[in-house]
Design a protein around this motif. Structure first.
Motif, mmCIF file in Angstrom:
data_model
loop_
_atom_site.group_PDB
_atom_site.id
_atom_site.type_symbol
_atom_site.label_atom_id
_atom_site.label_comp_id
_atom_site.label_asym_id
_atom_site.label_seq_id
_atom_site.Cartn_x
_atom_site.Cartn_y
_atom_site.Cartn_z
ATOM 1 N N SER A 166 0.714 -1.208 -0.071
ATOM 2 C CA SER A 166 0.003 -0.060 0.109
ATOM 3 C C SER A 166 0.943 1.185 0.098
ATOM 4 C CB SER A 166 -0.924 -0.031 1.253
ATOM 5 O OG SER A 166 -1.501 1.142 1.602
ATOM 6 N N GLU A 167 0.450 2.330 -0.720
ATOM 7 C CA GLU A 167 1.128 3.444 -0.723
ATOM 8 C C GLU A 167 1.191 4.016 0.677
ATOM 9 O OE1 GLU A 167 0.579 5.959 -3.960
ATOM 10 O OE2 GLU A 167 1.431 4.588 -5.597
ATOM 11 N N ALA A 168 -0.049 4.026 1.267
ATOM 12 C CA ALA A 168 -0.206 4.867 2.434
ATOM 13 C C ALA A 168 0.671 4.108 3.762
ATOM 14 C CB ALA A 168 -1.633 4.784 2.660
ATOM 15 N N MET A 169 0.174 2.627 3.708
ATOM 16 C CA MET A 169 0.456 1.719 4.969
ATOM 17 C C MET A 169 1.921 0.911 4.736
ATOM 18 S SD MET A 169 -1.763 2.924 6.899
ATOM 19 C CE MET A 169 -1.750 1.625 8.372
ATOM 20 N N GLY A 170 2.385 0.677 3.353
ATOM 21 C CA GLY A 170 3.513 -0.157 3.151
ATOM 22 C C GLY A 170 3.022 -1.614 3.009
ATOM 23 N N PRO A 171 3.777 -2.553 3.049
ATOM 24 C CA PRO A 171 3.533 -3.877 2.670
ATOM 25 C C PRO A 171 2.525 -4.663 3.716
ATOM 26 C CG PRO A 171 5.833 -3.874 3.546
ATOM 27 C CD PRO A 171 5.252 -2.351 3.564
ATOM 28 N N GLY A 172 1.551 -5.402 2.952
ATOM 29 C CA GLY A 172 0.909 -6.226 3.974
ATOM 30 C C GLY A 172 1.758 -7.687 3.883
ATOM 31 N N MET A 173 0.600 -8.683 4.553
ATOM 32 C CA MET A 173 1.401 -10.068 4.849
ATOM 33 C C MET A 173 1.645 -10.429 3.516
ATOM 34 S SD MET A 173 1.908 -10.301 7.944
ATOM 35 C CE MET A 173 2.125 -12.192 7.987
ATOM 36 N N SER A 174 2.737 -11.113 3.454
ATOM 37 C CA SER A 174 3.459 -12.038 2.294
ATOM 38 C C SER A 174 2.640 -13.188 2.064
ATOM 39 C CB SER A 174 4.943 -12.163 2.221
ATOM 40 O OG SER A 174 5.252 -12.902 3.191
ATOM 41 N N GLN A 175 2.366 -13.496 0.974
ATOM 42 C CA GLN A 175 1.595 -14.821 0.755
ATOM 43 C C GLN A 175 2.466 -15.708 -0.617
ATOM 44 O OE1 GLN A 175 -2.208 -13.832 -0.500
ATOM 45 N NE2 GLN A 175 -3.036 -12.941 0.989
ATOM 46 N N SER A 176 2.497 -17.055 -0.093
ATOM 47 C CA SER A 176 3.161 -17.965 -1.262
ATOM 48 C C SER A 176 2.542 -17.869 -2.418
ATOM 49 C CB SER A 176 3.087 -19.125 -0.353
ATOM 50 O OG SER A 176 3.702 -19.987 -1.396
ATOM 51 N N ALA A 177 3.064 -17.722 -3.441
ATOM 52 C CA ALA A 177 2.468 -17.640 -4.925
ATOM 53 C C ALA A 177 3.117 -18.807 -5.667
ATOM 54 C CB ALA A 177 2.046 -16.429 -5.288
ATOM 55 N N ALA A 178 4.145 -19.479 -5.102
ATOM 56 C CA ALA A 178 4.967 -20.400 -5.935
ATOM 57 C C ALA A 178 4.467 -21.022 -6.970
ATOM 58 C CB ALA A 178 5.828 -21.003 -4.964
ATOM 59 N N ALA A 179 3.201 -21.814 -6.536
ATOM 60 C CA ALA A 179 2.467 -22.695 -7.473
ATOM 61 C C ALA A 179 1.703 -21.830 -8.517
ATOM 62 C CB ALA A 179 1.230 -23.460 -6.683
ATOM 63 N N GLU A 180 1.758 -20.501 -8.473
ATOM 64 C CA GLU A 180 0.831 -19.807 -9.527
ATOM 65 C C GLU A 180 1.836 -18.752 -10.217
ATOM 66 O OE1 GLU A 180 -2.553 -17.887 -8.094
ATOM 67 O OE2 GLU A 180 -3.750 -19.682 -7.781
ATOM 68 N N ILE A 181 3.106 -18.797 -9.738
ATOM 69 C CA ILE A 181 3.911 -17.870 -10.509
ATOM 70 C C ILE A 181 3.778 -17.962 -12.262
ATOM 71 C CG2 ILE A 181 6.257 -17.386 -11.238
ATOM 72 C CD1 ILE A 181 6.809 -17.899 -8.185
ATOM 73 N N ASP A 182 4.087 -19.218 -12.644
ATOM 74 C CA ASP A 182 3.632 -19.363 -14.177
ATOM 75 C C ASP A 182 2.434 -18.977 -14.720
ATOM 76 O OD1 ASP A 182 6.202 -20.297 -14.295
ATOM 77 O OD2 ASP A 182 5.844 -22.591 -14.215
ATOM 78 N N ARG A 183 1.438 -18.954 -13.957
ATOM 79 C CA ARG A 183 0.070 -18.704 -14.505
ATOM 80 C C ARG A 183 0.009 -17.156 -14.425
ATOM 81 N NH1 ARG A 183 -5.303 -17.699 -12.794
ATOM 82 N NH2 ARG A 183 -4.674 -17.780 -10.594
#
Length: 316
Positions: free
Chosen positions: A220-237
């Motif tokens: 977020s431009e106002a608050m900064g980064p939210g919680m990270s999530q694993s997206a490894a299985a969806e990177i190619d998509r």
């Protein structure tokens, strides 16, 4: 008049040229020979650019079928451009080079255009549809201002010069890694495909988060980064757009239409209740909304009506 070369012969010649330019040192005679070959047939420049793109994306064993024991190297950056900056559409994907010594550039893609940009430092950018950015490289920092849109960055390692992406108030910093940034109205999505990056907002500089390969976060431009999530299985998509594809895996028709409309002037529209929530699976070309609509007609039992500007999808 001699027999006109087939497209296959020209493609093979182009690959041979790219391999030769990678092997040999630059000299005037070689450059003159290349220019003469390019001018000899209007199809050759496009074939040469396609060969450069393939060479950048694959190693020489994959492109030319040579023994895997041979040394693999990236092409010399001096040959990424002939006669200045060159741009040419290649099946919806463009290849655009920044010549050695050029450290600043403005890059803009129009709707439906996907552009690969090799930088002077050895980094590579893949710039998605309707994006705009400014590149500035100097002795202490490599900075890219993403003014709108989406870009994937493959960053050449240089410990002395951090690579920083600025997307509004969002900041992403890396040294040698690969990641994508997609800018939205109030922040940016960051997806890491290799290595580690740091993300934060200029409005909350104390709130810095490290993202590793496979991680995704909205910053977020106002608050900064939210919680990270694993997206490894969806990177190619999620990054299939780099090859000109849209991959759906349970996405709703409504979301798929929004994605297709990013790339095409002929817009898709859903008419009637309930249809937008239909779940879809499949791989489609970004520039083929008609084929997508016909597939929807079969799988969702829908009606498709087309004119020059709009493709309407409705219930039967």
């Amino acid at each position: 008049m001699g027999e006109r070369a087939t497209a296959k012969v020209i493609e093979d010649q182009a690959l041979a040229w790219v391999a030769r330019l990678d092997r040999e040192a630059s000299h005037a005679a070689l450059e003159a020979e290349l220019n003469a070959w390019l001018e000899g047939d209007s199809r050759r420049r496009g074939a040469f650019l396609r060969a450069q793109a393939a060479w950048m994306q694959l190693d020489r064993a994959g492109v030319l079928g040579v023994s895997e024991e041979r040394e693999t190297r990236r092409p010399s950056r001096r040959w990424l451009v002939t006669g200045g900056a060159v741009a040419a559409a290649v099946g919806g994907v463009s290849v655009w080079g920044v010549a050695r010594g050029v450290l600043d550039a403005r890059i803009r893609t129009v709707r439906g255009e996907i552009r690969r940009v090799p930088l002077e430092d050895g980094s590579m950018l893949a710039v998605n549809t309707e994006s705009q950015l400014k590149v500035a490289l100097d002795r202490t920092m490599r900075r890219v201002d993403l003014e709108r849109g989406e870009t994937w960055f493959q960053v050449a390692k240089d410990m002395a010069r951090p690579f920083v992406v600025v997307a509004g108030d969002v900041r992403v910093r890396a040294v040698g890694t690969a990641f994508s940034v997609r800018r939205h109205e109030r922040g940016s999505d960051v997806l890491v495909t290799e290595g580690v990056v740091e993300v934060w907002s200029a409005n909350a500089p104390e709130h810095v988060r490290r993202l590793s390969v496979g991680d995704h976060a909205f910053v977020s431009e106002a608050m900064g980064p939210g919680m990270s999530q694993s997206a490894a299985a969806e990177i190619d998509r999620r990054l299939a757009w780099r090859g000109g594809d849209i991959v759906l895996d349970g996405d709703t028709l409504g979301d798929a239409v929004v994605e297709f409309n990013r790339y095409n002037t002929r817009q898709l529209r859903i008419e009637g209740p309930g249809l937008a929530s239909e779940a879809l699976v499949g791989r489609f070309r970004t520039n083929e909304p008609e084929a997508f609509a016909r597939a929807v007609a079969v799988t969702a039992e829908a009606r498709v009506l087309m004119d020059d500007e709009v493709i309407r999808i409705s219930r039967l």
